[in-house]
Design a protein around this motif. Structure first.
Motif, short mmCIF file in Angstrom:
data_model
loop_
_atom_site.label_atom_id
_atom_site.label_comp_id
_atom_site.label_asym_id
_atom_site.label_seq_id
_atom_site.Cartn_x
_atom_site.Cartn_y
_atom_site.Cartn_z
N PRO A 42 0.80 -1.29 -0.07
CA PRO A 42 -0.35 -0.18 -0.41
C PRO A 42 0.58 1.00 0.00
O PRO A 42 0.56 2.20 -0.35
N SER A 43 2.24 1.12 0.02
CA SER A 43 3.13 2.52 0.22
C SER A 43 3.57 2.16 -0.96
O SER A 43 4.93 3.07 -0.52
N GLY A 44 3.57 1.59 -1.54
CA GLY A 44 5.19 2.00 -2.90
C GLY A 44 4.82 0.18 -3.02
O GLY A 44 5.09 -0.78 -2.72
N HIS A 45 6.41 -0.08 -4.28
CA HIS A 45 7.05 -0.88 -3.84
C HIS A 45 8.49 -1.54 -3.48
O HIS A 45 8.83 -0.42 -3.77
N VAL A 46 8.30 -3.13 -3.17
CA VAL A 46 9.71 -3.03 -2.18
C VAL A 46 10.13 -4.45 -2.83
O VAL A 46 9.77 -4.95 -3.27
N LEU A 47 11.31 -4.65 -2.37
CA LEU A 47 12.00 -5.73 -2.51
C LEU A 47 12.33 -6.41 -2.02
O LEU A 47 13.48 -5.98 -0.62
N LEU A 48 12.43 -7.57 -1.61
CA LEU A 48 13.04 -8.78 -0.82
C LEU A 48 13.50 -9.52 -0.70
O LEU A 48 13.88 -10.16 -2.49
N ALA A 49 14.75 -8.98 -0.57
CA ALA A 49 16.31 -9.53 -1.00
C ALA A 49 16.81 -10.19 -0.11
O ALA A 49 17.28 -10.65 1.18
N GLY A 50 17.15 -11.62 -0.80
CA GLY A 50 17.84 -13.32 0.24
C GLY A 50 18.91 -12.76 0.29
O GLY A 50 19.45 -11.86 0.35
N PRO A 51 19.29 -14.07 1.19
CA PRO A 51 20.57 -13.40 1.95
C PRO A 51 21.93 -13.30 0.92
O PRO A 51 21.73 -13.58 -0.35
N ALA A 52 22.87 -12.48 1.29
CA ALA A 52 24.13 -11.77 0.47
C ALA A 52 23.45 -11.55 -0.69
O ALA A 52 24.95 -11.66 -1.03
N VAL A 53 22.18 -11.23 -1.44
CA VAL A 53 22.12 -10.30 -2.53
C VAL A 53 22.13 -9.43 -2.66
O VAL A 53 22.18 -8.88 -1.86
N ASP A 54 22.99 -8.53 -3.41
CA ASP A 54 23.34 -7.13 -3.79
C ASP A 54 21.54 -6.62 -4.52
O ASP A 54 21.23 -7.15 -5.40
N PRO A 55 21.33 -5.53 -3.63
CA PRO A 55 19.31 -5.72 -4.07
C PRO A 55 20.05 -4.86 -5.17
O PRO A 55 18.27 -3.86 -5.86
N ALA A 56 20.57 -3.76 -5.69
CA ALA A 56 20.44 -2.36 -5.78
C ALA A 56 20.32 -2.83 -7.13
O ALA A 56 19.87 -2.03 -8.02
N LEU A 72 9.29 -1.39 10.13
CA LEU A 72 8.87 -0.44 7.87
C LEU A 72 7.10 -0.26 8.31
O LEU A 72 6.24 -0.70 8.83
N TYR A 73 7.30 0.86 7.44
CA TYR A 73 5.82 1.35 7.18
C TYR A 73 5.38 1.37 6.68
O TYR A 73 5.79 1.31 5.52
N PHE A 74 4.22 0.79 6.86
CA PHE A 74 3.38 0.44 5.48
C PHE A 74 2.04 1.75 5.77
O PHE A 74 1.03 1.24 7.08
N PHE A 75 1.28 2.31 4.50
CA PHE A 75 0.24 3.26 5.13
C PHE A 75 -1.11 1.88 4.74
O PHE A 75 -1.36 1.19 3.97
N THR A 76 -2.06 1.94 5.47
CA THR A 76 -3.20 1.17 5.23
C THR A 76 -4.40 2.38 5.22
O THR A 76 -4.67 3.36 6.22
N PRO A 77 -5.69 2.69 4.86
CA PRO A 77 -6.77 3.46 4.69
C PRO A 77 -7.36 3.45 5.96
O PRO A 77 -8.56 3.52 6.03
N ASP A 78 -7.66 1.96 6.27
CA ASP A 78 -8.62 1.52 7.03
C ASP A 78 -7.85 0.89 8.14
O ASP A 78 -7.97 -0.58 7.84
#
Length: 274
Positions: A42-56, A72-78
């Protein structure tokens, strides 16, 4: 908003984390990579990055990375509906009108769903007006050494919190002034990474006096504008999707943000008995 992830969340077990964020929290899996997963929240796109991976390579620049143990903050309308769906989560109501729903994730982070505060515009303005006094009262009597104390390992020191509060106030002033001076105009905010600024601006070592003074100056300047311009709290900017951002809402968010950090300073003092 970019459709590429803007934030990486390092995780210990990618499979377990994908299940938690999609099946438990209801986020949408956009793309699966061998060592990472792209989610829409709800607050945009994120990446779950596994161990030792370079997320860049997966992130839209500049991209940020969650620190161990971060909230980790995420918006909820309700927030009530979200609470019914997540009965194990804890509903937090602050004295200053914030409502948050918090639960742990499998990697040591705290997931915090937030929603609009329930302050009236007038209540929000009063809280905003009081923020500099609240900050200075929370800092009263502290030595330079005590400013470097944190409420828990891995948390910001009092010094870092103060500089962050000023960073946020200064970053918000342009949008508020555009809304008041040119109501209805298009405004494209330029978000910043608090952790990147904390490091890049050496917030862990700078004296806090100039930041405290600037925080007060920003607040007093904005309060003056709101009081002198008729209907200022109802004026607004619009984003590229046409959604309105009223001054009253921005002031409420900034007021609650500052109140929350002042409470963190007070909590640090309680933890250390100072």
């Amino acid at each position: 908003m970019s459709s590429r992830p803007t934030r990486a969340i390092p995780v210990r077990d990618l499979e377990e984390s994908v299940r938690f964020y999609t099946e438990r929290l209801g986020f949408r899996l956009v793309a699966r990579h061998p060592d990472a997963a792209h989610l829409e929240t709800p607050s945009g796109h994120v990446l779950l990055a596994g161990p030792a991976v370079d997320p860049a390579p997966y992130l839209a620049p500049p991209g940020t990375r969650a620190r161990p143990g971060a909230v980790l903050y995420f918006f909820t309308p309700d927030i009530e509906a979200t609470a019914r769906r997540l009965p194990e989560a804890v509903l937090v109501r602050t004295d200053w009108g914030e409502r948050k729903l918090e639960l742990p994730d499998p990697n040591g982070y705290t997931v915090s769903f937030w929603t609009e505060n329930d302050l009236t515009p007038e209540e929000a303005l009063a809280l905003f007006r009081s923020a500099p006094d609240r900050l200075e009262a929370a800092l009263a009597g502290l030595t330079e050494a005590q400013l470097d104390l944190a409420r828990a390992p891995g948390k910001w020191s009092i010094r870092q919190i103060v500089h962050h509060m000023t960073d946020s106030a200064v970053g918000a002033i342009a949008g508020l002034r555009y809304a008041i001076a040119e109501p209805g105009r298009l405004y494209r905010p330029n978000p910043y990474s608090p952790d990147t600024w904390d490091e890049g601006l050496h917030s862990h070592r700078r004296p806090v006096g100039p930041s405290v003074a600037l925080f007060r100056a920003v607040h007093e300047h904005l309060v003056q504008l709101i009081e002198y311009v008729p209907g200022a709290l109802q004026r607004y900017t619009v984003n590229e999707a046409g959604a309105r951002m009223p001054v009253g809402r921005m002031v409420g968010m900034l007021a609650c943000h500052a109140a929350g950090h002042v409470e963190q300073i007070r909590e640090t003092r309680r933890v250390h008995g100072i």
